[in-house]
Write a protein that holds these residues in place. Structure first.
Motif, PDB file in Angstrom:
ATOM      1  N   LEU A 120      22.058  -8.771  64.662  1.00  0.00           N
ATOM      2  CA  LEU A 120      21.471  -7.675  63.896  1.00  0.00           C
ATOM      3  C   LEU A 120      22.523  -6.592  63.651  1.00  0.00           C
ATOM      4  CD1 LEU A 120      18.582  -7.088  62.862  1.00  0.00           C
ATOM      5  CD2 LEU A 120      18.182  -5.751  64.918  1.00  0.00           C
ATOM      6  N   VAL A 121      23.313  -6.340  64.671  1.00  0.00           N
ATOM      7  CA  VAL A 121      24.354  -5.317  64.557  1.00  0.00           C
ATOM      8  C   VAL A 121      25.496  -5.831  63.668  1.00  0.00           C
ATOM      9  CG1 VAL A 121      26.072  -4.000  65.854  1.00  0.00           C
ATOM     10  CG2 VAL A 121      23.767  -4.281  66.785  1.00  0.00           C
ATOM     11  N   ASP A 124      24.454  -5.966  59.929  1.00  0.00           N
ATOM     12  CA  ASP A 124      23.922  -4.762  59.269  1.00  0.00           C
ATOM     13  C   ASP A 124      24.711  -4.527  57.978  1.00  0.00           C
ATOM     14  OD1 ASP A 124      22.331  -1.953  59.988  1.00  0.00           O
ATOM     15  OD2 ASP A 124      24.051  -1.701  58.664  1.00  0.00           O
ATOM     16  N   PRO A 125      24.007  -4.450  56.853  1.00  0.00           N
ATOM     17  CA  PRO A 125      24.740  -4.363  55.579  1.00  0.00           C
ATOM     18  C   PRO A 125      25.597  -3.099  55.446  1.00  0.00           C
ATOM     19  CG  PRO A 125      22.463  -4.993  55.193  1.00  0.00           C
ATOM     20  CD  PRO A 125      22.559  -4.561  56.631  1.00  0.00           C
ATOM     21  N   GLU A 143      23.746  -8.756  51.692  1.00  0.00           N
ATOM     22  CA  GLU A 143      22.670  -8.042  52.395  1.00  0.00           C
ATOM     23  C   GLU A 143      22.131  -8.875  53.554  1.00  0.00           C
ATOM     24  OE1 GLU A 143      19.674  -6.267  50.016  1.00  0.00           O
ATOM     25  OE2 GLU A 143      21.118  -4.846  49.174  1.00  0.00           O
ATOM     26  N   LEU A 145      20.362 -10.505  56.234  1.00  0.00           N
ATOM     27  CA  LEU A 145      18.950 -10.635  56.627  1.00  0.00           C
ATOM     28  C   LEU A 145      18.015  -9.786  55.760  1.00  0.00           C
ATOM     29  CD1 LEU A 145      19.634 -10.431  60.439  1.00  0.00           C
ATOM     30  CD2 LEU A 145      18.681 -12.428  59.302  1.00  0.00           C
ATOM     31  N   ALA A 146      18.584  -8.881  54.967  1.00  0.00           N
ATOM     32  CA  ALA A 146      17.747  -8.019  54.139  1.00  0.00           C
ATOM     33  C   ALA A 146      17.556  -8.592  52.744  1.00  0.00           C
ATOM     34  CB  ALA A 146      18.373  -6.631  54.045  1.00  0.00           C
ATOM     35  N   PRO A 148      15.917 -11.362  50.343  1.00  0.00           N
ATOM     36  CA  PRO A 148      14.890 -12.414  50.352  1.00  0.00           C
ATOM     37  C   PRO A 148      15.479 -13.805  50.104  1.00  0.00           C
ATOM     38  CG  PRO A 148      14.192 -10.575  48.979  1.00  0.00           C
ATOM     39  CD  PRO A 148      15.615 -10.313  49.363  1.00  0.00           C
ATOM     40  N   THR A 230      14.841  -9.942  64.514  1.00  0.00           N
ATOM     41  CA  THR A 230      15.640  -9.469  63.386  1.00  0.00           C
ATOM     42  C   THR A 230      14.826  -9.015  62.169  1.00  0.00           C
ATOM     43  OG1 THR A 230      15.894 -11.759  62.678  1.00  0.00           O
ATOM     44  CG2 THR A 230      17.693 -10.825  63.964  1.00  0.00           C
ATOM     45  N   THR A 231      13.844  -9.788  61.738  1.00  0.00           N
ATOM     46  CA  THR A 231      13.176  -9.456  60.462  1.00  0.00           C
ATOM     47  C   THR A 231      11.664  -9.328  60.546  1.00  0.00           C
ATOM     48  OG1 THR A 231      12.826 -11.749  59.817  1.00  0.00           O
ATOM     49  CG2 THR A 231      14.943 -10.781  59.214  1.00  0.00           C
ATOM     50  N   GLN A 232      11.076  -9.831  61.594  1.00  0.00           N
ATOM     51  CA  GLN A 232       9.606  -9.859  61.747  1.00  0.00           C
ATOM     52  C   GLN A 232       8.905 -10.517  60.560  1.00  0.00           C
ATOM     53  OE1 GLN A 232       7.801  -6.208  63.069  1.00  0.00           O
ATOM     54  NE2 GLN A 232       9.440  -5.807  64.494  1.00  0.00           N
ATOM     55  N   PRO A 235      12.489  -9.882  54.656  1.00  0.00           N
ATOM     56  CA  PRO A 235      11.917  -8.882  53.776  1.00  0.00           C
ATOM     57  C   PRO A 235      10.785  -9.477  52.932  1.00  0.00           C
ATOM     58  CG  PRO A 235      14.069  -9.583  53.008  1.00  0.00           C
ATOM     59  CD  PRO A 235      13.856 -10.240  54.319  1.00  0.00           C
TER      60      PRO A 235
ATOM     61  N   PRO B 257      22.253  -0.339  51.611  1.00  0.00           N
ATOM     62  CA  PRO B 257      22.008  -1.772  51.405  1.00  0.00           C
ATOM     63  C   PRO B 257      21.198  -2.312  52.591  1.00  0.00           C
ATOM     64  CG  PRO B 257      24.383  -1.276  51.538  1.00  0.00           C
ATOM     65  CD  PRO B 257      23.666  -0.002  51.741  1.00  0.00           C
ATOM     66  N   GLY B 258      20.263  -3.178  52.291  1.00  0.00           N
ATOM     67  CA  GLY B 258      19.464  -3.768  53.371  1.00  0.00           C
ATOM     68  C   GLY B 258      18.387  -2.844  53.897  1.00  0.00           C
ATOM     69  N   VAL B 260      15.453  -2.595  53.246  1.00  0.00           N
ATOM     70  CA  VAL B 260      14.159  -3.253  53.411  1.00  0.00           C
ATOM     71  C   VAL B 260      13.914  -3.657  54.875  1.00  0.00           C
ATOM     72  CG1 VAL B 260      14.968  -5.601  52.880  1.00  0.00           C
ATOM     73  CG2 VAL B 260      12.645  -4.932  52.270  1.00  0.00           C
ATOM     74  N   ASN B 261      14.959  -3.741  55.656  1.00  0.00           N
ATOM     75  CA  ASN B 261      14.790  -4.051  57.087  1.00  0.00           C
ATOM     76  C   ASN B 261      14.950  -2.811  57.965  1.00  0.00           C
ATOM     77  OD1 ASN B 261      14.242  -6.723  56.839  1.00  0.00           O
ATOM     78  ND2 ASN B 261      16.279  -7.467  57.362  1.00  0.00           N
ATOM     79  N   LEU B 417      12.192  -4.328  46.256  1.00  0.00           N
ATOM     80  CA  LEU B 417      13.008  -5.532  46.046  1.00  0.00           C
ATOM     81  C   LEU B 417      13.027  -5.973  44.585  1.00  0.00           C
ATOM     82  CD1 LEU B 417      11.811  -7.539  49.168  1.00  0.00           C
ATOM     83  CD2 LEU B 417      14.130  -6.697  48.800  1.00  0.00           C
TER      84      LEU B 417
END
Lengths: 286, 440
Positions: A120-121, A124-125, A143, A145-146, A148, A230-232, A235, B257-258, B260-261, B417
């Motif tokens: 996750l760290v 991170d974008p 991006e 994990l962020a 889709p 990480t994402t639950q 997105p 960026p990102g 959404v998380n 998104l």
């Protein structure tokens, strides 16, 4: 003093009964719950197959099925490929120092929560190392994990990083048990290294690979902890696997009946895939 | 992660601990003098299911003092927020007496747990069994009312919190931007900052689906919107659409960026690292954001600027409650009373737990703590504003509040998104939410 079979049976019975109860009770109870509707105030009522018919019309369920299989197949293919490659490397490089071997297999010893937090760290974008490296090399940032589109491949890559060494250990065991006589014959016939790999090693390894597939399939179809950290499921719903969907339905939205039906369905899928792979194992046995 | 309430804890000084012990002894003494006996349940053991957050950590540092005062032994089960709820669900659904006291968020699960009959009504306790120093009326009225469902008092507030706007005064000055007075000003400030310094994220807030209703609700209410009207979901109202558009577009056009998380953790890291100019996030994050001191001199804190509907901040808090299935309700009540007493809350305030009592903000020690840093005073002033004008409505005011948050988050994320426009997103959310409302 001789012990009769009956006496042995009596001695072992409590342990057997306990084990059966520990397996049978949760399964039977979940099955029972899957026919119940839970109101948000905690009351229940029997609704027959209501939860299952609801599933058929539930978009999130079908989305979950697709994502579960997408993640499963992608991860499995990657792990078999890299696991086999790593095993071949370790098999060939017999003089690999012990600590290098330990380093290779260390990822799967990490608790998934630790691995999840770590990635996750890194991913991170804005602040993560992954994008720093990409941009330093003149490549566009991602991006991860962020996104889709990229969330499932990214999760598959993380899981591959963590579990390929496990597959490698299984394959390494298989490599060590291959009959040397076949290789001696191939060498006399002048078969090249590539030919030996494609025509001898990999076909002979098939039963081992299928065993690794069975072991990884059970975990991959129930993929949970890494996504949870990480994402639950996001997105949007891009990583909402059946397992995560069932968990959130039960423990966050209180619909324990529907969540049980989802979990029973997932269990049937896992069982079906395992049985199919078991059959495949018999087919490729030598 | 869906944690709404996090805060880095400050170390309690030894002096503070001694003062607390002395103060509680005094409380006990005067209570005894008036017939209230802190030792009435000596020898009993109660189980406290705690959310492993700074509020609980700060309370539990003093747990020996509670046992010394009352003779009641405290058994603590501590979990992360999500896991705590899983454990609660299992225990309470089974009507088990395993848990006597637990932490709860009335704004989230209050209605649901109350409908299930899982809370003990605290009304008789606060009327009949209180130490003279307790001062029940001194607890913030809005927070007490937020924990009351159908006349049942379900919990006592432990802290007060809400989303607030942290912004960088130095960047605003450099880019010649005035502090925002309206939501529209945030948009224009973000636009100017984006042009002025491309290395800075102009605006950041929560984008993670289950977590974002906490921050989005403030946008909705400031725009004059409400979640429900005439028993129907109201996200497609002009105010609802304006709020969805404003929040999602701010994140889409000016967010990191990102985003959404993004939840509290990423927001705090980004702002503390000096990478965002405005961060709309929990007041609880104040100590974490200020950790290291880099942001102390260049930050200002205000409630979310007003929208077309004025200023209606989101104000919530953790509460302490007694399980309906507890076999030790009276002893459990003593723990509640001790943990939410004015003296104890003054102690917690010194660790950065914003007090739910007006009297505590006047406490000399706390005032001295605030005066050490001008920014702490701004933080407290903002919280005072939240206490005065805030609403605890986060998500739909229905039993299935936790599930309603899912659809709100989904609508925002779809716009963010670019998966749907505001009309499509709000329509889908309204349909799902109407179904949820009908299921009640």
């Amino acid at each position: 003093m001789q012990t009769s079979k009956g006496q042995l049976g009596a001695l072992g019975a409590p342990a057997v009964l306990f084990t059966v109860a520990m397996i049978a009770f949760p399964v039977a109870y979940t099955l029972y719950l899957s026919f119940e509707a839970f109101s948000s105030t905690g009351t229940t009522r029997f609704i027959g197959a209501g939860n299952y018919t609801r599933m058929v019309n539930d978009e999130s369920f079908w989305n979950g099925v697709v994502i579960t299989f997408y993640l499963y197949i992608l991860s499995l293919v990657l792990q078999l490929f890299f696991g086999t490659a790593l095993a071949l490397l370790m098999f060939r490089a017999k003089r690999l120092p012990g600590f290098v071997r330990s380093l290779f297999i260390s990822p799967f010893m990490l608790p998934p929560v630790v691995a999840g937090m770590m990635w996750l760290v890194i991913l991170d974008p804005s602040l993560g190392a992954a994008n720093y490296i990409l941009t330093s090399l003149g490549l566009p940032p991602s991006e991860w994990l962020a996104s889709p589109q990229w969330v499932v491949p990214t999760l598959a890559l993380i899981d591959t990083w963590q579990w390929s060494p496990y597959v490698a250990l299984i394959v390494l065991g298989g490599l060590q048990s291959l009959p040397p006589s076949v290789y001696e014959a191939a060498e006399i016939d002048g078969a090249s290294g590539w030919k030996r790999l494609w025509r001898i090693t990999l076909p002979l390894l098939l039963p081992t690979l299928v065993t690794a597939m069975v072991l990884r399939s059970v975990d991959l179809l129930r993929f949970f902890d890494l996504i949870y950290i990480t994402t639950q499921g996001g997105p949007a719903n891009a990583s909402l696997t059946l397992n995560i969907y069932g968990f959130r339905t039960g423990f966050e939205f209180f619909q324990l009946g529907y969540a049980s039906a989802l979990m029973v369905t997932l269990s049937v899928i896992v069982l079906g895939v395992t049985l199919a792979l078991n059959r495949l194992r018999h087919i490729v046995a030598w | 992660m869906q944690r709404e309430e996090t805060m880095a804890s400050r170390k309690l000084t030894l002096v503070g601990g001694i003062v607390a012990a002395l103060a509680l002894s005094t409380t006990a003494g005067s209570a005894l003098a008036q017939g209230f006996d802190w030792k009435a349940h000596k020898g009993e053991t109660i189980t406290f299911l705690a959310n492993n957050n700074p509020v609980a950590s700060a309370i539990l540092k003093h747990q020996d003092e509670f046992t010394a005062l009352t003779g009641i032994k405290l058994k603590v089960d501590s979990y992360q927020e999500q896991q705590m709820r899983q454990r609660l669900l299992t225990v309470l659904n089974a009507r088990s007496d395993e848990v006597d006291v637990f932490m709860t968020l009335p704004s989230r699960e209050g209605r649901q747990y109350a409908a299930a009959g899982w809370y003990t009504d605290l009304t008789p306790f606060v009327k009949d069994s209180v130490s003279s120093d307790y001062d029940f009326d001194g607890l913030g009225k809005a927070l007490v009312d937020a924990a009351r469902f159908d006349g049942i008092l379900t919990g006592l507030p432990l802290n007060i919190e809400g989303p607030v706007l942290y912004y960088r005064t130095d960047i605003f000055k450099k880019c010649n931007v005035e502090p925002p007075k309206t939501i529209a000003d945030i948009q224009s400030a973000a636009q100017t900052i984006k042009k002025c310094d491309s290395s800075i994220t102009p605006f950041a807030s929560r984008g993670l689906k289950p977590a974002l209703p906490y921050t989005f609700s403030n946008f909705l209410h400031n725009m004059g919107g409400e979640y429900m009207k005439d028993g129907k979901s109201n996200l497609c109202s002009p105010e609802g659409k304006a709020a969805l558009q404003a929040y999602a577009n701010l994140l889409k056009d000016y967010g990191p960026p990102g985003v959404v998380n993004y939840s509290f953790y990423q927001l705090t890291s980004l702002y503390r690292a000096g990478r965002s100019a405005m961060s709309f996030q929990s007041s609880n994050e104040f100590p974490s954001v200020m950790e290291g001191g880099a942001r102390l001199k260049d930050t200002a804190i205000v409630p979310l600027p007003k929208g077309d509907g004025g200023s209606v901040p989101t104000t919530i808090g953790w509460a302490l409650t007694i399980s309906a299935f507890s076999d030790h309700k009276d002893a459990a009540w003593y723990f509640l009373q001790w943990a939410t007493s004015p003296k104890m809350q003054a102690e917690l305030a010194l660790e950065g737990i914003a007090p739910p009592r007006q009297s505590v903000s006047q406490d000399p020690q706390y005032k001295a703590w605030l005066e050490e840093q001008p920014l702490r005073q701004q933080w407290q002033k903002t919280l005072d504003e939240l206490a005065k004008t805030g609403t605890s409505e986060v998500g739909f005011p229905i039993v299935e509040n936790p599930e309603s948050r899912e659809y709100i988050g989904q609508a925002v994320d779809q716009i963010l998104l670019g998966e749907a426009d505001v009309d499509t997103a709000c329509k889908a959310a309204d349909e799902a939410l109407d179904g949820l409302i009908a299921r009640q």
